[in-house]
Design a protein around this motif. Structure first.
Motif, short mmCIF file in Angstrom:
data_model
loop_
_atom_site.label_atom_id
_atom_site.label_comp_id
_atom_site.label_asym_id
_atom_site.label_seq_id
_atom_site.Cartn_x
_atom_site.Cartn_y
_atom_site.Cartn_z
N GLU A 123 0.85 -1.18 0.00
CA GLU A 123 0.00 0.00 0.00
C GLU A 123 0.89 1.24 0.00
N ARG A 125 0.71 5.04 1.23
CA ARG A 125 -0.12 5.85 2.12
C ARG A 125 0.32 7.31 2.09
N SER A 133 -5.46 4.89 0.99
CA SER A 133 -4.28 4.17 0.53
C SER A 133 -4.55 3.61 -0.86
#
Length: 203
Positions: A123, A125, A133
């Motif tokens: 992910e 972020r 995300s």
């Protein structure tokens, strides 16, 4: 030594503890080391890393730069100090979320020696933003990534890779002058075999 975790870091005082903790969180059945290459930081990055080294002196090795040598030279120097049969990368502002990440990847590479490395989804972020995300990889299924595909784009998140520490014994002289470190390294390794993608989010 079965595996080395390579961390390169510079002015990551807000993130480096989470990075190191996520590595210490790993559940493995093999010997490993954590090699931290610290470019001369102006913040508390070195102090934080030394604190972890004092707690885990047999596990953590610090490569300290007394001058700012830049990301590329720090990357090369840190990887050269990795002694494991396999190398995992986790830069100082990244972290892992699956405690079995290393065990899964090393087991795959041991059982499938034709592959030069394996990686997984991650992910991305956004710090201090309201954006959700996003996933790094669009692949939904496990698959092999060849040199041909890798030459078109880099699908490998930096903090996801575990590769065989065999094919890059000496970095080419031109390597240190490149603007990015991971993609060219993957291309060098891909001359000797494919990479394998694991469709799980582990970082």
């Amino acid at each position: 030594m079965k595996l080395s975790v390579c961390i390169i870091t510079y002015n990551h005082e807000n993130y480096i503890a989470q990075c190191v903790e996520s590595i210490l969180f790993q559940i493995v059945d093999f010997e490993y080391e954590i090699v931290i290459g610290i470019d001369k930081s102006s913040d508390e990055t070195l102090k934080i890393c030394r604190g972890y080294q004092s707690k885990y002196p047999n596990l953590i090795k610090i490569i300290e730069c007394t001058d700012n040598i830049g990301m590329m030279r720090n990357w090369v120097n840190t990887i050269k100090n990795c002694k494991g049969d396999f190398i995992a990368i986790c830069e100082g502002d990244d972290y892992w979320i699956d405690p079995y990440k290393l065990k899964k990847q090393v087991a795959f590479l041991i059982n499938n020696p034709k592959y030069v490395g394996c990686f997984h989804n991650t992910e991305e972020r956004f710090e201090e933003e309201t954006k959700s995300s996003i996933l790094y990889c669009d692949f939904t299924h496990a698959k092999a990534i060849s040199l041909k595909e890798l030459s078109r784009f880099n699908p490998i998140p930096t903090c996801s890779i575990v590769f065989v520490n065999k094919y890059v014994q000496d970095f080419p002289e031109w390597y240190s002058y490149l603007p990015i470190a991971d993609w060219p390294l993957h291309l060098i390794n891909a001359q000797y075999g494919d990479f394998w993608y694991i469709p799980h989010i582990m970082g």
